[in-house]
Design a protein around this motif. Structure first.
Motif, short mmCIF file in Angstrom:
data_model
loop_
_atom_site.label_atom_id
_atom_site.label_comp_id
_atom_site.label_asym_id
_atom_site.label_seq_id
_atom_site.Cartn_x
_atom_site.Cartn_y
_atom_site.Cartn_z
N TYR A 81 -7.00 9.41 -6.35
CA TYR A 81 -7.32 8.03 -6.00
C TYR A 81 -6.67 7.77 -4.64
O TYR A 81 -5.63 8.36 -4.31
N SER A 82 -7.26 6.87 -3.86
CA SER A 82 -6.66 6.55 -2.57
C SER A 82 -6.90 5.09 -2.22
O SER A 82 -7.83 4.44 -2.71
N TYR A 83 -6.01 4.58 -1.38
CA TYR A 83 -6.11 3.22 -0.86
C TYR A 83 -5.76 3.25 0.62
O TYR A 83 -4.74 3.83 1.01
N LYS A 84 -6.60 2.65 1.46
CA LYS A 84 -6.35 2.62 2.90
C LYS A 84 -5.69 1.31 3.30
O LYS A 84 -6.19 0.23 2.99
N HIS A 85 -4.57 1.40 4.01
CA HIS A 85 -3.87 0.25 4.54
C HIS A 85 -4.32 0.05 5.99
O HIS A 85 -3.94 0.83 6.86
N ALA A 86 -5.09 -0.97 6.25
CA ALA A 86 -5.66 -1.18 7.58
C ALA A 86 -4.67 -1.93 8.46
O ALA A 86 -4.91 -3.07 8.91
N VAL A 87 -3.53 -1.30 8.71
CA VAL A 87 -2.48 -1.87 9.57
C VAL A 87 -1.97 -0.78 10.50
O VAL A 87 -2.11 0.41 10.21
N ASP A 88 -1.37 -1.17 11.58
CA ASP A 88 -0.87 -0.24 12.59
C ASP A 88 0.36 0.50 12.07
O ASP A 88 1.42 -0.10 11.88
N ALA A 89 0.23 1.80 11.84
CA ALA A 89 1.33 2.58 11.28
C ALA A 89 2.42 2.90 12.30
O ALA A 89 3.47 3.43 11.92
N THR A 90 2.20 2.59 13.57
CA THR A 90 3.27 2.76 14.56
C THR A 90 4.28 1.62 14.49
O THR A 90 5.35 1.70 15.09
N GLN A 91 3.92 0.54 13.77
CA GLN A 91 4.82 -0.60 13.60
C GLN A 91 5.56 -0.49 12.26
O GLN A 91 5.14 0.22 11.35
N TRP A 92 6.66 -1.22 12.15
CA TRP A 92 7.45 -1.18 10.92
C TRP A 92 6.68 -1.80 9.75
O TRP A 92 6.07 -2.87 9.90
N HIS A 93 6.74 -1.13 8.61
CA HIS A 93 6.19 -1.67 7.38
C HIS A 93 7.13 -1.34 6.23
O HIS A 93 7.71 -0.25 6.18
N THR A 94 7.29 -2.30 5.33
CA THR A 94 8.02 -2.07 4.09
C THR A 94 7.00 -1.75 3.00
O THR A 94 6.09 -2.54 2.74
N VAL A 95 7.13 -0.57 2.42
CA VAL A 95 6.15 -0.08 1.44
C VAL A 95 6.89 0.20 0.14
O VAL A 95 8.02 0.71 0.15
N ALA A 96 6.28 -0.14 -0.98
CA ALA A 96 6.90 0.08 -2.28
C ALA A 96 5.86 0.52 -3.29
O ALA A 96 4.70 0.10 -3.24
N MET A 97 6.28 1.37 -4.21
CA MET A 97 5.46 1.76 -5.36
C MET A 97 6.24 1.44 -6.63
O MET A 97 7.36 1.90 -6.80
N GLU A 98 5.64 0.63 -7.50
CA GLU A 98 6.18 0.43 -8.84
C GLU A 98 5.42 1.34 -9.78
O GLU A 98 4.19 1.24 -9.90
N TRP A 99 6.14 2.21 -10.43
CA TRP A 99 5.55 3.23 -11.32
C TRP A 99 6.03 2.95 -12.73
O TRP A 99 7.21 3.08 -13.03
N GLU A 100 5.11 2.53 -13.57
CA GLU A 100 5.40 2.30 -14.98
C GLU A 100 4.39 3.06 -15.82
O GLU A 100 3.42 3.61 -15.31
N ALA A 101 4.60 3.07 -17.12
CA ALA A 101 3.77 3.89 -18.00
C ALA A 101 2.31 3.47 -17.96
O ALA A 101 1.41 4.31 -18.14
#
Length: 411
Positions: free
Chosen positions: A336-356
């Motif tokens: 599965y994939s998701y595209k983040h349409a934002v400039d990756a040269t700029q700072w971004h805070t990214v998080a993954m919550e992984w639950e059952a």
């Protein structure tokens, strides 16, 4: 030890390690100050993100949500040097007062607190020479309907380097509220302190690992450094590709004696489920040679059956006009994939919550994607990896990937 995996017919080597630990926060020095001042007054607290009950704990845009006692507030530009983002708050005692002063959330972090353990944390440093050596208190104050209070405190001695202070408070009955504050004792005119990265987490997620990369080198008691052939056999992965300075982890890909050298490292603790959060950016790559990746990898090494969660992956696009999240699963490496349409040269805070029952992806504080296919959600422990992967054997110039901090939570 290395291992190789396939995605789209291209091998990807990663290193496995498994030792637990926690890194201290040490951000040295004081940068130039650009201040926006607020008087000693109460400001309304806006709605908080679901994982942080403090709405404005980073002071990146304003001072909303905060009040003081015997003090005034100002926003101070500290980049590099701020524990989180580019700004910190400076708390200065009001002229003519002494003995103590405080920074306080303008309203309760919960109106009628949910039962359970709440955890507060903040990065704090002396803002003036006279404040060095003074005691500062991080506290959560519980109040019931009758006005009776209980206070949980954690003390620290102020230094010119930022340090993270944490305190937890159990709310055991309904009808209680919690207020967060920071108090400096024994103040005199000329004292002041900085605060940043203020969080109050509700019952549920608890911080189990944090690295703010505030020393002078990677903490190898917490991270295993790759020393192997490069991704897909392209060049080499070497510990020398990593550096730490000004509170940032930097991974550099470049040609060294005719060989493309980059790097990767793996956290030495494994977690089944959790919240993995980080602040990252990757430079543009005119050669389209390397991809910045932050991912979780299975402790079992049983890939792809036990999954791979590429939380942040820039790909090799020269412009870095976007980045993507890839979730690998199944014996035939479905994705599965998701595209983040934002400039990756700029700072971004990214998080993954992984639950059952779900994987949830957050970007800059907002939930942007939820995956609920049980077949795609790993059910074995993983560890976090940071990599700048080579997809070619040569490149022009150099490319850097920066990581400001990493935090891991579990319920």
């Amino acid at each position: 030890m290395t291992h190789e995996l396939m995605r789209g017919g291209i091998t990807r080597g990663r290193w496995l390690a498994c030792v637990a630990g926690l890194s201290a926060v040490l951000v040295a020095g004081c940068g130039p100050e650009t201040c926006e001042r607020m008087p000693d007054s109460t400001v309304a607290l806006s709605a908080a993100a679901s994982d942080n009950l403090i709405a404005n704990g980073g002071f990146e845009t304003d001072l909303q949500g905060w009040k003081t006692w015997q003090a005034s507030l100002s926003r101070v530009f500290r980049s590099p040097g701020a524990p989180e983002g580019s700004y910190v708050v400076k708390v200065t005692p009001t002229a003519g007062t002494s003995g103590g002063y405080s920074l306080e959330a303008a309203s309760s972090v919960t109106g009628d607190a949910t039962l359970g353990m709440y955890t507060a944390s903040a990065s704090i440093a002396a803002a003036t020479t006279s404040a060095v050596g003074k005691t500062v208190i991080l506290a959560l104050r519980e109040t019931d309907a009758s006005g009776a209070t209980r206070v949980w405190e954690q003390t620290a001695v102020l230094t010119q380097s930022f340090q993270t202070i944490t305190v937890s408070a159990p709310v055991e009955q309904t009808g209680r509220s919690l207020v967060f504050y920071i108090f400096q004792k024994n103040s005199v005119p000329g004292d002041a302190f900085y605060a940043d990265a203020i969080r109050v987490t509700p019952p549920g997620w608890r911080l189990v690992f944090q690295d703010d990369f505030s020393g002078s080198a990677v903490d190898t008691t917490q991270w295993g450094m790759y020393d192997s052939p490069g991704h897909g056999g392209n060049g080499l992965r070497r510990p020398s590709a990593f550096s730490v300075a000004n509170g940032l982890l930097v991974v550099t890909a470049q040609m060294v004696n005719g060989t493309l050298v980059s790097g990767g490292m793996a956290h030495k603790s494994n977690y089944k489920y959790g919240r993995f959060e980080f602040r990252v950016r990757t430079e543009a790559d005119p050669s389209s040679a390397v991809s910045g990746v932050v991912l979780t990898w299975p402790q079992t090494e049983n890939w792809p059956i036990d999954g791979e969660n590429d939380i942040y992956e820039t790909g090799t696009s020269a412009s870095r006009a976007s980045f993507s999240t890839f979730i690998h699963y199944g014996a035939d490496n479905r994705q599965y994939s998701y595209k983040h349409a934002v400039d990756a040269t700029q700072w971004h805070t990214v998080a993954m919550e992984w639950e059952a029952d779900a994987l949830r992806i957050y970007r800059d504080g907002a939930l942007v994607w939820t995956l609920t296919d049980a077949n795609a959600i790993p059910d074995v422990a993983h560890h976090l990896c940071i990599q700048l992967d080579a997809f070619r054997t040569s490149m022009g110039g150099l490319v850097k990937m920066y990581v400001d901090w990493v935090k891991i939570y579990q319920r």
